[in-house]
Design a protein around this motif. Structure first.
Motif, mmCIF file in Angstrom:
data_model
loop_
_atom_site.group_PDB
_atom_site.id
_atom_site.type_symbol
_atom_site.label_atom_id
_atom_site.label_comp_id
_atom_site.label_asym_id
_atom_site.label_seq_id
_atom_site.Cartn_x
_atom_site.Cartn_y
_atom_site.Cartn_z
ATOM 1 N N GLY A 126 0.808 -1.214 0.000
ATOM 2 C CA GLY A 126 0.000 0.000 0.000
ATOM 3 C C GLY A 126 0.839 1.259 0.000
ATOM 4 O O GLY A 126 2.071 1.221 -0.073
ATOM 5 N N MET A 127 0.160 2.386 0.089
ATOM 6 C CA MET A 127 0.813 3.685 0.097
ATOM 7 C C MET A 127 0.617 4.378 1.444
ATOM 8 O O MET A 127 1.562 4.860 2.046
ATOM 9 N N VAL A 128 -0.617 4.404 1.900
ATOM 10 C CA VAL A 128 -0.955 5.125 3.132
ATOM 11 C C VAL A 128 -0.306 4.462 4.343
ATOM 12 O O VAL A 128 0.337 5.129 5.160
ATOM 13 N N ARG A 129 -0.443 3.145 4.443
ATOM 14 C CA ARG A 129 0.109 2.454 5.616
ATOM 15 C C ARG A 129 1.628 2.574 5.694
ATOM 16 O O ARG A 129 2.179 2.792 6.768
ATOM 17 N N THR A 130 2.305 2.465 4.562
ATOM 18 C CA THR A 130 3.769 2.547 4.593
ATOM 19 C C THR A 130 4.249 3.981 4.841
ATOM 20 O O THR A 130 5.251 4.184 5.524
ATOM 21 N N THR A 131 3.536 4.948 4.314
ATOM 22 C CA THR A 131 3.906 6.352 4.547
ATOM 23 C C THR A 131 3.651 6.731 6.000
ATOM 24 O O THR A 131 4.471 7.411 6.621
ATOM 25 N N THR A 132 2.540 6.291 6.555
ATOM 26 C CA THR A 132 2.214 6.577 7.952
ATOM 27 C C THR A 132 3.293 6.044 8.896
ATOM 28 O O THR A 132 3.658 6.708 9.866
ATOM 29 N N LYS A 133 3.825 4.880 8.585
ATOM 30 C CA LYS A 133 4.885 4.306 9.413
ATOM 31 C C LYS A 133 6.143 5.172 9.419
ATOM 32 O O LYS A 133 6.940 5.108 10.346
ATOM 33 N N ARG A 134 6.313 5.965 8.399
ATOM 34 C CA ARG A 134 7.499 6.817 8.286
ATOM 35 C C ARG A 134 7.289 8.227 8.833
ATOM 36 O O ARG A 134 8.153 9.086 8.706
ATOM 37 N N PHE A 135 6.156 8.469 9.481
ATOM 38 C CA PHE A 135 5.850 9.822 9.963
ATOM 39 C C PHE A 135 6.980 10.411 10.806
ATOM 40 O O PHE A 135 7.411 11.545 10.568
ATOM 41 N N ASN A 136 7.449 9.689 11.808
ATOM 42 C CA ASN A 136 8.486 10.242 12.697
ATOM 43 C C ASN A 136 9.755 10.610 11.938
ATOM 44 O O ASN A 136 10.365 11.647 12.206
ATOM 45 N N THR A 137 10.146 9.787 10.995
ATOM 46 C CA THR A 137 11.333 10.060 10.186
ATOM 47 C C THR A 137 11.133 11.314 9.333
ATOM 48 O O THR A 137 12.030 12.165 9.233
ATOM 49 N N ILE A 138 9.963 11.424 8.727
ATOM 50 C CA ILE A 138 9.660 12.579 7.873
ATOM 51 C C ILE A 138 9.594 13.850 8.714
ATOM 52 O O ILE A 138 10.101 14.897 8.306
ATOM 53 N N PHE A 139 9.000 13.773 9.904
ATOM 54 C CA PHE A 139 8.924 14.938 10.788
ATOM 55 C C PHE A 139 10.332 15.384 11.196
ATOM 56 O O PHE A 139 10.656 16.568 11.138
ATOM 57 N N LYS A 140 11.169 14.444 11.582
ATOM 58 C CA LYS A 140 12.535 14.770 11.996
ATOM 59 C C LYS A 140 13.317 15.406 10.839
ATOM 60 O O LYS A 140 14.060 16.362 11.033
ATOM 61 N N LYS A 141 13.127 14.896 9.644
ATOM 62 C CA LYS A 141 13.791 15.468 8.463
ATOM 63 C C LYS A 141 13.371 16.920 8.265
ATOM 64 O O LYS A 141 14.205 17.798 8.008
ATOM 65 N N SER A 142 12.086 17.199 8.398
ATOM 66 C CA SER A 142 11.589 18.568 8.246
ATOM 67 C C SER A 142 12.178 19.486 9.317
ATOM 68 O O SER A 142 12.594 20.608 9.035
ATOM 69 N N LEU A 143 12.227 19.009 10.542
ATOM 70 C CA LEU A 143 12.808 19.784 11.641
ATOM 71 C C LEU A 143 14.289 20.050 11.393
ATOM 72 O O LEU A 143 14.766 21.182 11.550
#
Length: 152
Positions: A126-143
């Motif tokens: 899927g797309m949504v489930r795999t992207t959701t799992k990466r939320f913390n990584t994506i947030f940290k990258k943005s920060l």
């Protein structure tokens, strides 16, 4: 000398004042881009069954809709095989978003749920489930990206 230091402090404080919105926007934009990147653009050669009648590659991608306040309703006609236009739409909405209202990524293609749950060999997880799992990584990258800008 003191006047110059004061201006520097004020400039830095203004940067920090907008930091939360910049981090959130960066994170949310990256989530949307990742959903699109992970979305399959149909390749019937990889399918176990023949393409459905009227099938158009890129229609699913085109149907990723980014909205503020409420979810999109309805399906969008057309295709975006390159994914370029759909990504540009995400960026445009997120840039204007005030971070106060809810922001939604919706896909109303009739087979969206099937794709999310393994119908495609191109996105079996899927797309949504795999992207959701990466939320913390994506947030940290943005920060981290915003920190680099501040520390210049």
């Amino acid at each position: 000398m003191a006047r110059k230091s004061y201006k520097t402090v004020v400039r830095k404080l203004n940067i920090y004042k907008n930091l939360p919105k910049k981090v959130i926007r960066g994170c949310v934009q990256e989530l949307g881009i990742e959903l699109i990147d992970k979305s399959p653009v149909g390749n019937p050669a990889l399918w176990k069954r023949p393409a459905p009648k009227g099938y158009k590659a890129g229609h699913f991608v085109k149907n990723w809709q980014t909205t503020v306040g409420s979810k999109a309703s309805g399906e969008i006609a057309g295709q975006d095989k390159s994914k370029r236009f759909t990504k540009a739409a995400v960026k445009k909405v997120v840039k204007k978003w005030d971070c106060k209202q809810s922001l939604h990524y919706t896909n109303n293609a009739p087979y969206a749920t099937a794709l999310e749950y393994g119908w495609s060999t191109q996105a079996p997880q899927g797309m949504v489930r795999t992207t959701t799992k990466r939320f913390n990584t994506i947030f940290k990258k943005s920060l981290d990206e915003q920190r680099k800008i501040i520390n210049k």
